[in-house]
Design an enzyme around this catalytic site. Structure first.
Site, PDB file in Angstrom:
ATOM      1  N   HIS A  26       0.818  -1.222   0.000  1.00 25.68           N
ATOM      2  CA  HIS A  26       0.000   0.000   0.000  1.00 25.68           C
ATOM      3  C   HIS A  26       0.851   1.270   0.000  1.00 25.68           C
ATOM      4  CE1 HIS A  26       0.459  -0.210   4.523  1.00 25.68           C
ATOM      5  NE2 HIS A  26       0.509   1.103   4.360  1.00 25.68           N
ATOM      6  N   ASP A  57       0.082  -7.472   1.235  1.00 28.44           N
ATOM      7  CA  ASP A  57       0.531  -6.113   1.543  1.00 28.44           C
ATOM      8  C   ASP A  57       2.054  -6.026   1.608  1.00 28.44           C
ATOM      9  OD1 ASP A  57       0.326  -3.444   1.939  1.00 28.44           O
ATOM     10  OD2 ASP A  57      -0.378  -3.544   4.001  1.00 28.44           O
ATOM     11  N   SER A 136       4.629   2.350   7.944  1.00 24.35           N
ATOM     12  CA  SER A 136       4.310   1.216   7.074  1.00 24.35           C
ATOM     13  C   SER A 136       5.504   0.827   6.208  1.00 24.35           C
ATOM     14  CB  SER A 136       3.127   1.572   6.174  1.00 24.35           C
ATOM     15  OG  SER A 136       1.966   1.769   6.930  1.00 24.35           O
TER      16      SER A 136
END
Length: 466
Positions: A26, A57, A136
């Site tokens: 993402h 992911d 992230s």
């Protein structure tokens, strides 16, 4: 047109020889350009995405510029899932500054957790270290001094304090193996059936399951999955790859730790075999079948199992039903509450045909030809009495129609009827009024020669200079 936007995340090197850098999918999803920056160095290098696995992911990127790799760089080494209460250090670049940030926490639990979508659960490690936007893709260290990484930071619970999740090595290993073998990430396996827990005494007695036995009850099987040729409804799956399944659908993960048995399936590669011990009509059976990727009736992820598609005739806007469509139409967080109940009921269904789609009359662009029709987000089942299986079939049927009227059969017996000649005449005008160039998306263009284009204003070329 929406304005472009940029985002930032964290990443780390997993292979200096092959110049592989790992981050979250993402972080680089829908990218036009990607740049990476090393700690303490203001220069940004152009990067290229090698492999993107939205379901897990995870993504691999690389920098081709040799200058990026001139200084001595250290490969980070992965370790297996840490024990509960083990320390975790999350490193990355969260919002609030440009320098490296390290937060400390512990392993709280190991669970099957949501990744790209609620229906897509994979093994995850819950930690209490702070994970914020920008973290992230960063490494979660089990031992910082020895450069041992337990996983990749990827999400947190927005309605709770200090509840974050990291992707464990088991998922990362699966992703890397897929890239090594196939050059892409093909996705995760599906078990091919739905099950329910068997904790109720009366249910167990009815199925003749002994007190010392346990398992999960199969109540629905994917018609297109290999499991359909092997399993039957009301089978009780008692073991999976030799591991006993409890009545709550869990298997032993480690001492005093349990996870859903789907974890075993998700850890396998597409095409590998699954061994089951099944209780059927009082008999124990040893069964085996190959695993395939799940192909749901309602696609889940944009760019993975669906792309935007539409078809317009007489102001009627038809689209294939998908989760990205529902998120766009009703809001990413509210679609389960706001979408019509009959539409929501289709989300968990299986495909009956390989190319099957649910066709939805999404909205009606107001025009005289469709005056009086007020439908929105309703399933379209028939066209002139012909059962519909996908949007391409509808577009081709409309283009080939020679009858005076076009009848669109909707769920519940309702219908929309348009005059064919007037619809063909008015469609380009309606498209022009709503600034829509084509009557169909690119994936449907070229199937026939009857594509409508919005009427363009007359233009005249004059001699001059620019």
């Amino acid at each position: 047109m929406r304005p472009q936007r940029s985002s930032s995340g964290s990443a780390f090197i997993v292979d200096t020889k092959r110049r592989h850098i790992m981050t979250n999918a993402h972080v680089v999803s829908n990218e036009t350009t990607v740049h990476v920056r090393r700690p303490g160095n203001p220069k940004k290098w152009r990067a290229k995405v090698l492999c993107e696995g939205k379901i897990a992911d995870l993504a691999l990127v690389t920098v081709e510029d040799d200058q990026f790799w001139t200084d001595e760089l250290l490969d980070l080494q992965f370790v297996d899932v840490p024990e509960l209460q083990d320390s975790i250090l999350v490193a990355g670049y969260p919002l609030g500054g440009d320098s490296l940030s390290i937060t400390k926490g512990i392993v709280s639990r190991v669970v099957m957790t949501r990744y790209a979508h609620a229906s897509n659960k994979l093994l995850g490690i819950q930690i209490d270290a702070a994970i914020n936007p920008g973290n992230s893709g960063g490494p979660a260290f089990a031992n910082l001094q020895e450069a041992k990484v337990a996983g990749v930071a990827f999400s947190k619970l927005s309605n709770a304090d200090n509840v974050g999740y990291i992707i464990p090595y088991q998922i990362i290993k699966h992703f890397l193996q897929e890239y090594e073998l196939h050059g892409i990430f093909r996705g995760c396996c599906s078990v091919g059936f739905r099950w329910q827990d068997m904790e109720n005494t009366h249910l167990r007695e009815h199925l003749q399951v002994a007190p010392q036995q346990s398992g999960s009850l199969v109540y629905k099987i994917d018609p297109l999955a290999p499991a359909h040729e092997v399993l039957k409804e009301n089978d009780v799956v008692m073991q999976i790859d030799g591991i006993p399944i409890a009545d709550d659908g869990t298997v032993e993960f480690r001492n005093e730790e349990r996870v859903e048995f789907s974890h075993i399936v998700r850890a396998k590669h597409i095409g590998e075999s699954l061994d089951l011990k099944v209780f059927r009509d009082g008999t124990l059976l040893d069964l085996e079948y190959q695993l395939k990727q799940r192909r749901p009736l309602v696609p889940i992820l944009h760019g993975v199992d669906c792309v935007p598609s539409y078809f317009i005739v007489g102001g009627l806007v038809f689209v294939p039903l998908s989760i990205p469509f529902l998120e766009h139409a009703y809001g990413g967080l509210n679609w389960r509450k706001l979408a019509p109940v009959p539409i929501l009921a289709l989300v968990t269904e299986y495909c009956e045909l390989p190319d099957e789609q649910v066709i939805v009359l999404f909205q009606i662009l107001a025009a005289e030809i469709n005056f009086g029709y007020k439908f929105q987000t309703v399933k379209c089942e028939l066209f002139n009495g012909q059962e519909l299986h996908n949007l391409k079939q509808l577009a081709e049927a409309v283009d080939a129609c020679k009858e005076k009227y076009m009848r669109f059969g909707l769920e519940g017996g309702k219908c929309v009827i348009l005059d064919r000649v007037q619809a063909n005449t008015d469609t380009p005008i309606i498209l022009k009024q709503h600034a829509i160039t084509f009557d169909r998306s690119a994936d449907l263009q070229g199937a026939t020669n009857n594509n409508h284009v919005a009427e363009q204003p007359d233009t005249q070329m004059t001699e001059g200079t620019i």
